[in-house]
Motif scaffolding. Sequence first.
Motif, PDB file in Angstrom:
ATOM      1  N   GLY A 176      -0.958 -41.778  10.745  1.00 50.51           N
ATOM      2  CA  GLY A 176      -0.947 -41.390   9.330  1.00 50.51           C
ATOM      3  C   GLY A 176      -0.178 -42.542   8.636  1.00 50.51           C
ATOM      4  N   PRO A 177      -0.379 -42.688   7.452  1.00 47.08           N
ATOM      5  CA  PRO A 177       0.355 -43.690   6.699  1.00 47.08           C
ATOM      6  C   PRO A 177       1.810 -43.481   6.794  1.00 47.08           C
ATOM      7  N   PRO A 178       2.561 -44.698   6.254  1.00 50.28           N
ATOM      8  CA  PRO A 178       4.010 -44.478   6.340  1.00 50.28           C
ATOM      9  C   PRO A 178       4.458 -43.147   5.307  1.00 50.28           C
ATOM     10  N   GLY A 179       5.488 -42.438   6.061  1.00 44.38           N
ATOM     11  CA  GLY A 179       5.812 -41.246   5.108  1.00 44.38           C
ATOM     12  C   GLY A 179       4.867 -40.179   5.159  1.00 44.38           C
ATOM     13  N   SER A 180       3.753 -40.199   5.807  1.00 46.00           N
ATOM     14  CA  SER A 180       2.990 -38.814   5.982  1.00 46.00           C
ATOM     15  C   SER A 180       3.325 -37.766   6.615  1.00 46.00           C
ATOM     16  N   GLY A 181       4.660 -38.082   7.417  1.00 43.84           N
ATOM     17  CA  GLY A 181       5.248 -36.969   7.979  1.00 43.84           C
ATOM     18  C   GLY A 181       4.995 -36.906   9.342  1.00 43.84           C
ATOM     19  N   LYS A 182       4.814 -38.168  10.151  1.00 44.74           N
ATOM     20  CA  LYS A 182       4.616 -38.203  11.633  1.00 44.74           C
ATOM     21  C   LYS A 182       6.130 -37.843  12.554  1.00 44.74           C
ATOM     22  N   GLY A 183       7.072 -38.304  11.726  1.00 45.31           N
ATOM     23  CA  GLY A 183       8.381 -38.077  12.493  1.00 45.31           C
ATOM     24  C   GLY A 183       8.569 -36.485  12.541  1.00 45.31           C
ATOM     25  N   THR A 184       8.275 -36.016  11.130  1.00 46.90           N
ATOM     26  CA  THR A 184       8.794 -34.481  10.822  1.00 46.90           C
ATOM     27  C   THR A 184       7.853 -33.584  11.874  1.00 46.90           C
ATOM     28  N   VAL A 185       6.383 -33.989  11.787  1.00 42.88           N
ATOM     29  CA  VAL A 185       5.780 -33.218  12.671  1.00 42.88           C
ATOM     30  C   VAL A 185       5.990 -33.463  14.168  1.00 42.88           C
ATOM     31  N   GLU A 223       6.667 -41.005  -3.419  1.00 40.90           N
ATOM     32  CA  GLU A 223       7.930 -40.247  -3.831  1.00 40.90           C
ATOM     33  C   GLU A 223       8.775 -40.223  -2.845  1.00 40.90           C
ATOM     34  N   ARG A 224       8.233 -39.863  -1.719  1.00 36.88           N
ATOM     35  CA  ARG A 224       9.003 -39.287  -0.409  1.00 36.88           C
ATOM     36  C   ARG A 224       9.779 -40.268   0.339  1.00 36.88           C
ATOM     37  N   LEU A 225       9.359 -41.687   0.158  1.00 37.67           N
ATOM     38  CA  LEU A 225      10.182 -42.658   1.063  1.00 37.67           C
ATOM     39  C   LEU A 225      11.201 -42.805   0.477  1.00 37.67           C
ATOM     40  N   THR A 226      11.332 -43.083  -0.830  1.00 33.15           N
ATOM     41  CA  THR A 226      12.773 -43.483  -1.397  1.00 33.15           C
ATOM     42  C   THR A 226      13.645 -42.430  -1.338  1.00 33.15           C
ATOM     43  N   ARG A 238      16.234 -38.535  13.683  1.00 31.66           N
ATOM     44  CA  ARG A 238      15.948 -37.479  12.935  1.00 31.66           C
ATOM     45  C   ARG A 238      15.777 -37.887  11.604  1.00 31.66           C
ATOM     46  N   VAL A 239      14.946 -37.050  10.648  1.00 31.14           N
ATOM     47  CA  VAL A 239      14.814 -37.587   9.281  1.00 31.14           C
ATOM     48  C   VAL A 239      15.162 -36.439   8.506  1.00 31.14           C
ATOM     49  N   TYR A 240      15.462 -36.762   7.182  1.00 34.63           N
ATOM     50  CA  TYR A 240      16.235 -35.708   6.217  1.00 34.63           C
ATOM     51  C   TYR A 240      15.248 -36.280   4.744  1.00 34.63           C
ATOM     52  N   ASN A 241      15.420 -35.358   3.790  1.00 32.06           N
ATOM     53  CA  ASN A 241      14.827 -35.624   2.556  1.00 32.06           C
ATOM     54  C   ASN A 241      15.507 -35.070   1.445  1.00 32.06           C
ATOM     55  N   ILE A 242      16.017 -35.557   0.497  1.00 25.91           N
ATOM     56  CA  ILE A 242      16.738 -34.722  -0.461  1.00 25.91           C
ATOM     57  C   ILE A 242      16.379 -33.861  -1.183  1.00 25.91           C
ATOM     58  N   ASP A 243      14.845 -33.549  -1.370  1.00 24.42           N
ATOM     59  CA  ASP A 243      14.327 -32.529  -1.869  1.00 24.42           C
ATOM     60  C   ASP A 243      13.737 -31.598  -0.613  1.00 24.42           C
ATOM     61  N   PHE A 244      12.999 -31.959   0.267  1.00 24.74           N
ATOM     62  CA  PHE A 244      12.259 -31.336   1.205  1.00 24.74           C
ATOM     63  C   PHE A 244      12.965 -30.793   2.378  1.00 24.74           C
ATOM     64  N   ASN A 245      13.940 -31.460   3.187  1.00 19.91           N
ATOM     65  CA  ASN A 245      14.631 -30.926   4.190  1.00 19.91           C
ATOM     66  C   ASN A 245      16.240 -31.476   4.217  1.00 19.91           C
ATOM     67  N   PRO A 246      16.957 -31.284   3.067  1.00 20.63           N
ATOM     68  CA  PRO A 246      18.419 -32.124   3.054  1.00 20.63           C
ATOM     69  C   PRO A 246      19.169 -31.696   4.366  1.00 20.63           C
ATOM     70  N   THR A 249      -1.051 -32.217   1.215  1.00 24.35           N
ATOM     71  CA  THR A 249       0.142 -32.929   0.679  1.00 24.35           C
ATOM     72  C   THR A 249       1.459 -32.510   1.022  1.00 24.35           C
ATOM     73  N   GLU A 250       1.508 -31.180   1.715  1.00 25.36           N
ATOM     74  CA  GLU A 250       2.692 -30.651   2.051  1.00 25.36           C
ATOM     75  C   GLU A 250       2.819 -30.480   3.719  1.00 25.36           C
ATOM     76  N   THR A 251       3.889 -30.918   4.322  1.00 25.00           N
ATOM     77  CA  THR A 251       3.880 -30.732   6.025  1.00 25.00           C
ATOM     78  C   THR A 251       3.952 -29.523   6.122  1.00 25.00           C
ATOM     79  N   ASN A 252       4.617 -28.550   5.602  1.00 21.32           N
ATOM     80  CA  ASN A 252       4.827 -26.967   5.923  1.00 21.32           C
ATOM     81  C   ASN A 252       3.128 -26.386   5.867  1.00 21.32           C
TER      82      ASN A 252
HETATM   83  N1  LIG Z   1       8.789 -33.517  -0.318  1.00 20.35           N
HETATM   84  C1  LIG Z   1       8.322 -33.571   0.973  1.00 20.35           C
HETATM   85  N2  LIG Z   1       8.778 -34.522   1.783  1.00 20.35           N
HETATM   86  C2  LIG Z   1       8.615 -34.392   3.144  1.00 20.35           C
HETATM   87  C3  LIG Z   1       7.330 -33.456   3.533  1.00 20.35           C
HETATM   88  N3  LIG Z   1       7.074 -34.091   4.771  1.00 20.35           N
HETATM   89  C4  LIG Z   1       7.923 -34.845   5.138  1.00 20.35           C
HETATM   90  N4  LIG Z   1       8.663 -34.942   4.091  1.00 20.35           N
HETATM   91  C5  LIG Z   1       9.824 -36.010   4.137  1.00 20.35           C
HETATM   92  O1  LIG Z   1       9.189 -37.315   3.689  1.00 20.35           O
HETATM   93  C6  LIG Z   1       9.837 -38.503   4.528  1.00 20.35           C
HETATM   94  C7  LIG Z   1       8.826 -39.197   5.381  1.00 20.35           C
HETATM   95  O2  LIG Z   1       8.594 -38.217   6.595  1.00 20.35           O
HETATM   96  P1  LIG Z   1       8.554 -38.860   7.816  1.00 20.35           P
HETATM   97  O3  LIG Z   1       8.364 -37.662   8.798  1.00 20.35           O
HETATM   98  O4  LIG Z   1       9.726 -39.634   8.097  1.00 20.35           O
HETATM   99  O5  LIG Z   1       6.947 -39.557   7.823  1.00 20.35           O
HETATM  100  P2  LIG Z   1       6.496 -40.867   8.621  1.00 20.35           P
HETATM  101  O6  LIG Z   1       7.068 -42.021   8.124  1.00 20.35           O
HETATM  102  O7  LIG Z   1       5.144 -40.733   8.945  1.00 20.35           O
HETATM  103  O8  LIG Z   1       7.332 -40.671  10.268  1.00 20.35           O
HETATM  104  C8  LIG Z   1      11.051 -37.755   5.242  1.00 20.35           C
HETATM  105  O9  LIG Z   1      12.076 -38.118   4.289  1.00 20.35           O
HETATM  106  C9  LIG Z   1      10.814 -36.409   5.269  1.00 20.35           C
HETATM  107  O10 LIG Z   1      11.750 -35.456   5.307  1.00 20.35           O
HETATM  108  C10 LIG Z   1       6.786 -32.512   2.667  1.00 20.35           C
HETATM  109  O11 LIG Z   1       5.947 -31.887   2.857  1.00 20.35           O
HETATM  110  N5  LIG Z   1       7.339 -32.753   1.321  1.00 20.35           N
END
Ligand SMILES: Nc1nc2c(ncn2[C@@H]2O[C@H](COP(=O)(O)OP(=O)(O)O)[C@@H](O)[C@H]2O)c(=O)[nH]1
Length: 227
Positions: free
Chosen positions: A13-22, A122-125, A135-143, A198-201
């Motif tokens: 999947g592209p960068p930021g698509s949620g590979k690490g999260t999934v 929007e997610r990556l920044t 381990r990855v986090y996101n200010i909005d999605f999984n702080p 568009t949403e990992t969940n």
């Molecule tokens: N807003 C939002 N952020 C997400 C979602 N899924 C993952 N993220 C966040 O997006 C960023 C990229 O996800 P990551 O799993 O690192 O993607 P990877 O680059 O494909 O490995 C991380 O900060 C995640 O926490 C989602 O459904 N919505």
Amino acid sequence: MVVRNLFRAVIMGPPGSGKGTVSSRITESFGLQHLSSGDVLRAHIKAKSELGLLMKSCIDQGQLVPDDVISRLILASLRDMGQSSWLLDGFPRTVVQAESLDSVFTVDTVINLDVPFETIKERLTSRWVHLSSGRVYNIDFNPPRIPGLDDVTGEPLTQRDDDTPVTVSRRLKAYENQTQPVLEYYRSKGVLATFSGTETNKIWPHVLTFLTKKIPQSQQARGGGGA
Ligand SMILES: Nc1nc2c(ncn2[C@@H]2O[C@H](COP(=O)(O)OP(=O)(O)O)[C@@H](O)[C@H]2O)c(=O)[nH]1
Ligand SMILES: Nc1ncnc2c1ncn2[C@@H]1O[C@H](COP(=O)(O)OP(=O)(O)O)[C@@H](O)[C@H]1O
């Protein structure tokens, strides 16, 4: 006769698509070992190894590192993992890499996260990472539970040097030009499973159902390690 119940998968999947999260949800649910090429490279950079320093400029510019370097690193790590089931994240990213993987291991399934580029930018920044665990986090999605700190170790989180808007655009271009052909490669082999959204969940339950059917029951029962 040796009975082998190994399951080997790649997540793309592209960068930021949620590979690490999934990937972390898959490893929790099925106990596969997880190997991320980005984590391997960042560990070299952190350790200031000669290779790490050479690769850092490539990564910071949003370019792929050379095929021979990454293939050598990843294939060596997979060999070290021996007779275990695994999930490979971030490799292969070119057809040459896919061929080198194929020459040594059989890939049972390729999970492709198909997420629109606009969603990703929007997610990556706003991504924060715990470097040593991946381990990855996101200010909005999984702080994180405590702002700025890893939930498990309490250590400080950092932002990746390549998660800037300009570098993200370059990484998406590299994905389009060099990695999308890998999807065709696996489609033609009949192992590609694409999950769009568009949403990992919302994507995750489909991946879970798919893998529950794919992964041998015996493997699920004992957490997937070993043959
Ligand atoms: N807003 C939002 N952020 C997400 C979602 N899924 C993952 N993220 C966040 O997006 C960023 C990229 O996800 P990551 O799993 O690192 O993607 P990877 O680059 O494909 O490995 C991380 O900060 C995640 O926490 C989602 O459904 N919505
Ligand atoms: N298989 C690979 N081939 C070439 N370069 C890679 C590979 N895996 C990782 N890299 C380098 O490491 C960077 C970060 O990779 P990764 O952590 O997988 O990030 P993401 O999926 O978020 O783009 C990539 O932009 C690239 O420079």
